[in-house]
Scaffold this motif. Structure first.
Motif, PDB file in Angstrom:
ATOM      1  N   GLN A 133      -0.153 -13.288   7.027  1.00  7.97           N
ATOM      2  CA  GLN A 133       0.235 -12.612   8.260  1.00  7.97           C
ATOM      3  C   GLN A 133       1.429 -13.272   8.946  1.00  7.97           C
ATOM      4  OE1 GLN A 133      -1.139  -9.808   8.717  1.00  7.97           O
ATOM      5  NE2 GLN A 133      -2.999  -9.999   7.499  1.00  7.97           N
ATOM      6  N   PHE A 134       1.507 -14.593   8.923  1.00  4.83           N
ATOM      7  CA  PHE A 134       2.490 -15.328   9.709  1.00  4.83           C
ATOM      8  C   PHE A 134       3.444 -16.114   8.820  1.00  4.83           C
ATOM      9  CE2 PHE A 134      -1.212 -15.461  12.815  1.00  4.83           C
ATOM     10  CZ  PHE A 134      -0.751 -14.363  13.536  1.00  4.83           C
ATOM     11  N   GLY A 135       4.709 -16.127   9.203  1.00  2.00           N
ATOM     12  CA  GLY A 135       5.743 -16.835   8.476  1.00  2.00           C
ATOM     13  C   GLY A 135       6.944 -15.935   8.297  1.00  2.00           C
ATOM     14  N   GLU A 136       8.011 -16.495   7.796  1.00  2.00           N
ATOM     15  CA  GLU A 136       9.262 -15.750   7.653  1.00  2.00           C
ATOM     16  C   GLU A 136       9.062 -14.508   6.790  1.00  2.00           C
ATOM     17  OE1 GLU A 136      13.942 -16.756   6.721  1.00  2.00           O
ATOM     18  OE2 GLU A 136      12.405 -17.771   5.529  1.00  2.00           O
ATOM     19  N   GLY A 137       9.478 -13.379   7.290  1.00  2.00           N
ATOM     20  CA  GLY A 137       9.336 -12.111   6.590  1.00  2.00           C
ATOM     21  C   GLY A 137       8.191 -11.268   7.090  1.00  2.00           C
ATOM     22  N   GLY A 138       7.239 -11.881   7.818  1.00  2.00           N
ATOM     23  CA  GLY A 138       6.130 -11.126   8.377  1.00  2.00           C
ATOM     24  C   GLY A 138       5.101 -10.720   7.337  1.00  2.00           C
ATOM     25  N   ALA A 139       4.141  -9.914   7.771  1.00  2.00           N
ATOM     26  CA  ALA A 139       3.037  -9.505   6.901  1.00  2.00           C
ATOM     27  C   ALA A 139       3.517  -8.661   5.727  1.00  2.00           C
ATOM     28  CB  ALA A 139       2.000  -8.735   7.718  1.00  2.00           C
ATOM     29  N   GLY A 140       4.613  -7.921   5.905  1.00  2.00           N
ATOM     30  CA  GLY A 140       5.102  -7.050   4.838  1.00  2.00           C
ATOM     31  C   GLY A 140       5.604  -7.790   3.621  1.00  2.00           C
ATOM     32  N   THR A 141       5.876  -9.107   3.764  1.00  2.00           N
ATOM     33  CA  THR A 141       6.372  -9.886   2.636  1.00  2.00           C
ATOM     34  C   THR A 141       5.346  -9.936   1.514  1.00  2.00           C
ATOM     35  OG1 THR A 141       7.640 -11.236   4.183  1.00  2.00           O
ATOM     36  CG2 THR A 141       7.356 -12.112   1.967  1.00  2.00           C
TER      37      THR A 141
END
Length: 545
Positions: free
Chosen positions: A154-162
């Protein structure tokens, strides 16, 4: 410009076949063509196993007037060339401090990229890690390691869609060219050209990671800044003349340095994503106006991808893309049941972000070459299902389901065959499909996660889907749960200037309740950018802030 629709070509065909059929349809020679592009492509399987790609092509030719006089084909149109998207700089209020963007999912990244490109030097705050380090944390968690609450699916660069299928289709159109601009930017930073014309474009989690990195480097090259491990833990507000409040600073916890600081700003874009529950709690305490909204909950269902291919195409052919589907039904009580985020050749993934709570999602790589197809099967739930008056009641409803899923699977993803789901008993295994899951899983009773009216609606929906894809309700189809993060449980109210009830806070993207996927979130990021540049002017090239 000439647009030719309904160019049907049997699969397989040579790459140049579309261009040659377009020239033949227009009765023009190759030397007459000034420009040519494929504008759209879709797969037609209505006459399976005979399959076609259906194209729309756009051409500019010499002596178009002569071609126009001689053409009477109803599939040929003469259209004006679309103007490219353009962000208009019209603001005249000087910025005393740099704008801040909270979150680096699609909404935050696209807003940050545009603001940086236009000279606004934004500061992007991301509670998680950069995408490469984040991938290591996620893989470690899937292999049985500890959950990192700030660096996960859910969290981190790129968001959940990554960590998803990377679908780029959207139902949002007629938006001043934002849709086309988003696809162009994705292509600019590494997505394949096919996304510009495929009716169901996708890029996969592996390509998304590279795109995210490239966009970050571009933001930095334009004078922007990205701060990882930086949690926006609060907001400092001031009273404004005439009543109301305005943002004066974002309160930041630099988790890597172990320090807290104030980041003064007039404009903060709130692109936190649908799982930023602690941020929603902060906003509620500050009195930022929010409302409860409907969303959907359910589970993931897995079938062998070969089975789905055979049903959708009428044959098995390795040269064809992994088949997808989209299904809808209505339960006896009127609830909508539908498939969501279908992942051809994909994996079910543990998408948890809180201790003691289990959430799942679906993910595919760009080749979509996994053994199974999976999709969420979800049921609409409304504020009436949550009870009470608390604006965060939907969020607590999600948490309750996730806690039940965690207990049911003993900390792992609980899985169950559809036959046992209908019987309401725990499963021991399946002879139809081997689960393809990133993260540990345990055979259990998934049905017990849900209130009975939701569980019954899911069962009825799957039997309904079986009438459209024979065998969908197979006894051995594998269900896993819980799919609880389909969208935000709240909408943060914003006015015509896209600001919240606190001036200077710009709710944006899926977490704020204004998007429903990668592309629509990115489009909303562009929309918020337009509002900011309509109010504020960019920094002078030599200016200091």
């Amino acid at each position: 410009m000439i647009q030719i629709q309904q160019l049907n070509l049997k699969i397989p065909h040579m790459p140049d076949a579309v261009r040659q059929k377009a020239l033949k349809t227009l009765h023009v020679r190759e030397s007459d063509v000034v420009s040519f592009k494929i504008a759209r492509r879709s797969l037609d399987a209505r006459k399976k196993p005979e399959l076609f790609y259906v194209y729309t092509a756009e051409l500019c030719v010499k002596n178009e007037a002569s071609v126009r006089r001689n053409i009477k084909n109803k599939n040929i149109r003469f259209v004006k060339k679309e103007k490219p998207y353009r962000a208009v700089l019209s603001g005249d209020i000087p910025l005393k401090k740099r704008p801040v963007i909270i979150g680096t999912g699609p909404a935050g990244l696209f807003c940050g990229y545009q603001l940086a490109r236009l000279g606004y030097r934004p500061i992007l705050l991301e509670r998680g890690k950069n995408v490469r380090q984040r991938m290591l944390d996620v893989e470690n968690f899937w292999k049985g390691g500890a959950l990192n609450k700030n660096s996960n699916v859910q969290f981190g660069e790129g968001g959940a869609g990554t960590f998803s299928d990377g679908k780029l289709n959207t139902l949002v159109h007629g938006s001043g060219g934002r849709h086309e601009e988003v696809l162009n930017i994705f292509h600019q930073f590494g997505a394949p050209e096919e996304i510009l014309y495929d009716s169901k474009p996708h890029i996969g989690t592996d390509i998304l990671c590279r795109i995210v990195e490239n966009m970050r480097e571009s933001i930095l090259s334009y004078g922007g800044e990205v701060r990882f491990g930086s949690l926006a833990e609060g907001f400092e507000l001031t009273q404004v003349d005439g009543g109301g409040k305005a943002l004066s600073a974002v309160l930041v916890h630099d988790m890597e340095a172990g320090r807290h600081y104030r980041l003064e700003t007039q404009a903060a874009v709130l692109a936190v994503g649908h799982s930023a529950r602690d941020t929603f709690e902060v906003l509620e305490r500050l009195g930022v106006e929010m409302v409860r909204k409907s969303f959907a909950v359910g589970l993931r269902i897995e079938h062998p991808q070969r089975f789905i291919n055979k049903r959708q195409y009428g044959m098995e052919d390795a040269s064809l893309p992994a088949a997808s589907y989209k299904l809808t039904a209505r339960a006896a009580d009127g609830r909508g049941v539908y498939t969501f985020c279908m992942c051809p050749g994909g994996y079910v993934v543990n998408a948890s972000s809180e201790e003691g709570r289990t959430a799942v999602n679906g993910m595919s790589y760009s080749k979509r070459d996994g053994e199974n197809a999976n999709s969420a099967v979800v049921v609409t739930v409304t504020p009436e299902d949550f009870g009470g008056e608390n604006v965060l009641a939907g969020m607590e409803f999600q948490r309750e389901l996730e806690e039940r899923a965690y207990r049911e699977g003993g900390g792992k993803i609980p899985v169950q065959t559809f036959r046992d789901y209908c019987r309401n008993i725990a499963s021991q295994g399946s002879d139809f499909v081997v689960p393809q899951i990133k993260g540990g899983y345990a055979w259990a009773n998934v049905r017990r996660i849900f209130p009975e009216q939701v569980a019954a609606a899911i069962e009825a929906g799957i039997f309904s889907f079986d009438r459209k894809i024979k065998g969908y309700a197979a006894d051995g189809a594998v269900l896993s749960g819980v799919e609880s993060r389909t969208s935000s449980p709240v909408r943060i109210i914003r006015d015509d200037s896209l600001q919240s009830s606190v001036r200077g806070i710009y709710p944006c993207g899926e977490g704020a309740g204004y998007a429903g996927g990668i592309t629509s979130a990115a489009m909303d990021g562009l929309k918020v950018t337009e509002s900011i540049i309509k109010t504020y002017r960019p920094f002078d090239s030599g200016g200091k802030v």
